[in-house]
Design an enzyme around this catalytic site. Structure first.
Site, PDB file in Angstrom:
ATOM      1  N   GLY A   1      -5.640  -5.426   3.431  1.00 23.70           N
ATOM      2  CA  GLY A   1      -5.237  -4.123   3.079  1.00 23.70           C
ATOM      3  C   GLY A   1      -5.546  -2.962   3.799  1.00 23.70           C
TER       4      GLY A   1
ATOM      5  N   LYS B   1       0.762  -9.445  -8.805  1.00 21.09           N
ATOM      6  CA  LYS B   1      -0.181  -9.230  -7.899  1.00 21.09           C
ATOM      7  C   LYS B   1      -1.506  -8.180  -9.328  1.00 21.09           C
ATOM      8  CE  LYS B   1      -2.598  -6.594  -4.231  1.00 21.09           C
ATOM      9  NZ  LYS B   1      -2.884  -4.922  -4.587  1.00 21.09           N
TER      10      LYS B   1
ATOM     11  N   ASN C   1      -7.988 -11.599  -2.273  1.00 23.52           N
ATOM     12  CA  ASN C   1      -7.373 -10.096  -1.688  1.00 23.52           C
ATOM     13  C   ASN C   1      -8.540  -9.146  -2.076  1.00 23.52           C
ATOM     14  OD1 ASN C   1      -6.522  -7.305  -2.918  1.00 23.52           O
ATOM     15  ND2 ASN C   1      -6.329  -7.881  -0.371  1.00 23.52           N
ATOM     16  N   GLY C   2      -9.456  -8.653  -1.272  1.00 24.74           N
ATOM     17  CA  GLY C   2     -10.382  -7.580  -1.665  1.00 24.74           C
ATOM     18  C   GLY C   2     -11.440  -7.733  -0.227  1.00 24.74           C
ATOM     19  N   ASP C   3     -11.369  -6.401   1.199  1.00 29.18           N
ATOM     20  CA  ASP C   3     -12.421  -6.666   1.330  1.00 29.18           C
ATOM     21  C   ASP C   3     -12.359  -7.198   2.419  1.00 29.18           C
ATOM     22  OD1 ASP C   3     -13.317  -4.633   0.122  1.00 29.18           O
ATOM     23  OD2 ASP C   3     -15.548  -5.327  -0.711  1.00 29.18           O
TER      24      ASP C   3
ATOM     25  N   CYS D   1      -2.666  -1.496 -10.083  1.00 29.89           N
ATOM     26  CA  CYS D   1      -3.342  -0.225  -9.274  1.00 29.89           C
ATOM     27  C   CYS D   1      -3.978   0.714 -10.532  1.00 29.89           C
ATOM     28  CB  CYS D   1      -1.843   0.432 -10.015  1.00 29.89           C
ATOM     29  SG  CYS D   1      -2.045   2.209  -8.979  1.00 29.89           S
TER      30      CYS D   1
ATOM     31  N   MET E   1       0.613  -1.600   0.133  1.00 31.31           N
ATOM     32  CA  MET E   1       0.173   0.102   0.012  1.00 31.31           C
ATOM     33  C   MET E   1       1.026   1.279  -0.122  1.00 31.31           C
ATOM     34  SD  MET E   1      -3.259  -1.405   2.396  1.00 31.31           S
ATOM     35  CE  MET E   1      -2.270  -1.559   4.091  1.00 31.31           C
TER      36      MET E   1
HETATM   37  C1  FMN Z   1      -3.564   3.260   0.257  1.00 31.66           C
HETATM   38  C2  FMN Z   1      -3.363   2.420  -0.115  1.00 31.66           C
HETATM   39  C3  FMN Z   1      -2.092   2.116  -1.400  1.00 31.66           C
HETATM   40  C4  FMN Z   1      -2.103   1.271  -1.664  1.00 31.66           C
HETATM   41  N1  FMN Z   1      -0.979   0.964  -3.046  1.00 31.66           N
HETATM   42  C5  FMN Z   1      -1.139   0.082  -3.552  1.00 31.66           C
HETATM   43  C6  FMN Z   1       0.408  -0.277  -3.914  1.00 31.66           C
HETATM   44  O1  FMN Z   1       1.172  -0.030  -3.593  1.00 31.66           O
HETATM   45  N2  FMN Z   1       0.666  -1.717  -4.945  1.00 31.66           N
HETATM   46  C7  FMN Z   1      -0.157  -2.615  -4.824  1.00 31.66           C
HETATM   47  O2  FMN Z   1      -0.124  -3.883  -5.812  1.00 31.66           O
HETATM   48  N3  FMN Z   1      -1.617  -2.443  -4.348  1.00 31.66           N
HETATM   49  C8  FMN Z   1      -1.679  -1.029  -3.728  1.00 31.66           C
HETATM   50  N4  FMN Z   1      -2.503  -1.287  -3.145  1.00 31.66           N
HETATM   51  C9  FMN Z   1      -4.630  -1.956  -3.304  1.00 31.66           C
HETATM   52  C10 FMN Z   1      -4.174  -2.812  -1.885  1.00 31.66           C
HETATM   53  O3  FMN Z   1      -2.819  -3.420  -1.828  1.00 31.66           O
HETATM   54  C11 FMN Z   1      -5.119  -3.986  -2.272  1.00 31.66           C
HETATM   55  O4  FMN Z   1      -4.910  -4.358  -3.678  1.00 31.66           O
HETATM   56  C12 FMN Z   1      -6.420  -3.167  -1.908  1.00 31.66           C
HETATM   57  O5  FMN Z   1      -6.835  -2.092  -1.093  1.00 31.66           O
HETATM   58  C13 FMN Z   1      -7.970  -4.457  -1.707  1.00 31.66           C
HETATM   59  O6  FMN Z   1      -7.606  -4.888  -0.170  1.00 31.66           O
HETATM   60  P1  FMN Z   1      -8.282  -4.367   1.383  1.00 31.66           P
HETATM   61  O7  FMN Z   1      -9.598  -5.043   0.344  1.00 31.66           O
HETATM   62  O8  FMN Z   1      -8.144  -5.915   2.146  1.00 31.66           O
HETATM   63  O9  FMN Z   1      -7.939  -3.165   1.262  1.00 31.66           O
HETATM   64  C14 FMN Z   1      -3.517  -0.321  -2.200  1.00 31.66           C
HETATM   65  C15 FMN Z   1      -4.448   0.385  -1.856  1.00 31.66           C
HETATM   66  C16 FMN Z   1      -4.589   1.309  -1.131  1.00 31.66           C
HETATM   67  C17 FMN Z   1      -5.858   1.197   0.171  1.00 31.66           C
END
Ligand code: FMN
Length: 332
Positions: free
Chosen positions: A228, A141, A204-206, A102, A19
């Site tokens: 995340g 990813k 991954n996700g939520d 991304c 992140m």
């Molecule tokens: C603040 C923030 C920064 C993120 N930066 C990246 C990143 O650098 N690389 C990446 O693959 N995903 C990035 N993501 C996506 C997360 O890795 C993840 O896939 C996404 O938040 C969904 O997972 P979650 O619901 O557990 O948060 C970012 C997400 C957030 C909220």
């Protein structure tokens, strides 16, 4: 035992998501202490690495106790991705991860990140170039697809496995969805159902509660879960999920002493790593998350986000601890 190359990750690993502006070494330290099995750096621009940009180089800082740790790269130019994989390998992470997920405009609209989901041959070419540039395992990813009409991640999984990708993490949204709606893990489950797929597949996700982690583990059969947002201000989630998966019982939430101790550790590491001024400034975004839901927190928060000396911030944190310790039962 889930394995990426020779890296053993246990029966059901929990991954800290990459992140940007969050998963830096200070944040990773508190996640590691609280049960993250595999962690990633924030994404690093291949262009930045090649140009030797300070911001990108700093993201290569990894520490021995963080292992196993992956460095995540993104970019649109295949040759630059290859070169940046060489540069990243020099700092000896355990693996290299490529970001094909991304969604933000100045990444995805410049041919990097999720944009590669629109051009699978190019994605395959880029991945092969990265694999050829390093002896480390390469993971990917990505998302379900670009939009609802092109949810092509099942094909992506096969193609990437065939050229030697060592594991795949799938965020259950399309690029067009950005972060909207709820993540859909159905397709992730289908990748796992494909008898051709033998590499680890992480969902991954939520995932934001131990209950949901166990439910989706069971329903979709993933090899592990990447977390995340739910870890921000809540690094305890990793051990809480582990406890719930193991026993079916929820773990006790951290008390105020533990919460404050982790905040101090996070703050102190930020200051050590970034210097006092930047360390204090960049920590400000975390306080609301660490203390979410506390009644009458506003005046404490104001102090935390305006004070500029480490000592004063520590004093406020002690004050918070004293003030809320007695009201913990109500808060929880
Ligand atoms: C603040 C923030 C920064 C993120 N930066 C990246 C990143 O650098 N690389 C990446 O693959 N995903 C990035 N993501 C996506 C997360 O890795 C993840 O896939 C996404 O938040 C969904 O997972 P979650 O619901 O557990 O948060 C970012 C997400 C957030 C909220």
């Amino acid at each position: 035992m889930v394995k990426i190359g020779n890296i053993e990750l246990g029966e059901f690993p929990l991954l800290l998501a990459p992140m940007e502006d969050v998963s830096d070494p200070p944040f990773r330290a508190v996640c590691k202490e609280n049960g993250a099995d595999l962690m990633y750096t924030e994404f690093i621009s291949s262009e930045g690495l090649i140009r030797d940009a300070a911001k990108s180089k700093q993201k290569l800082d990894i520490f021995e106790y963080e292992r196993p740790i992956g460095i995540q790269l993104f970019g649109s130019d295949i040759e630059h991705m290859r070169q940046s994989a060489e540069i990243a390998s020099e700092v000896k992470p355990d693996l290299i991860d490529i970001n094909y997920g991304c969604p933000v405009k100045n990444v995805a609209c410049r041919g990097a990140g999720a944009a590669l989901l629109q051009d699978i041959p190019r994605m395959v070419g880029m991945t092969a170039a990265v694999i050829g540039a390093t002896r480390l395992p390469v993971t990917v990813k990505t998302r379900l697809g670009w939009d609802d009409r092109t949810r092509n991640v099942e094909e992506v999984a096969e193609r990437l496995q065939d050229i030697g990708v060592a594991a795949l993490t799938v965020h259950g949204r399309t690029r067009v969805q950005m972060y909207k709606g709820q993540a859909d893990w159905e397709l992730i489950g289908r990748i796992k159902d494909n008898p051709r797929i033998h590499i680890p597949v992480f969902g991954n996700g939520d995932v934001n509660t131990p209950e949901r982690a166990l439910e989706w583990k069971t329903r979709y059969g993933v090899d592990g879960i990447m977390i995340g947002r739910a870890s921000i201000g809540n690094p305890w989630i990793f051990n809480e999920i582990k406890e719930f998966v193991r026993t079916g019982q929820p773990a006790a939430p951290p008390d105020m002493m533990e919460r404050v101790a982790v905040v101090k550790k996070h703050l102190d590491f930020s200051i050590r790593w970034k210097g006092e001024r930047t360390g204090i400034l960049e920590m400000r975004r975390h306080y609301t998350n660490y203390f979410r839901g506390l009644p009458d927190f506003k005046s404490f928060r104001m102090k935390l986000v305006t004070l500029t000396s480490t000592q004063e911030i520590h004093s406020v944190l002690d004050e918070i601890c004293g003030f809320y310790e007695t009201t913990r039962a109500q808060v929880a």
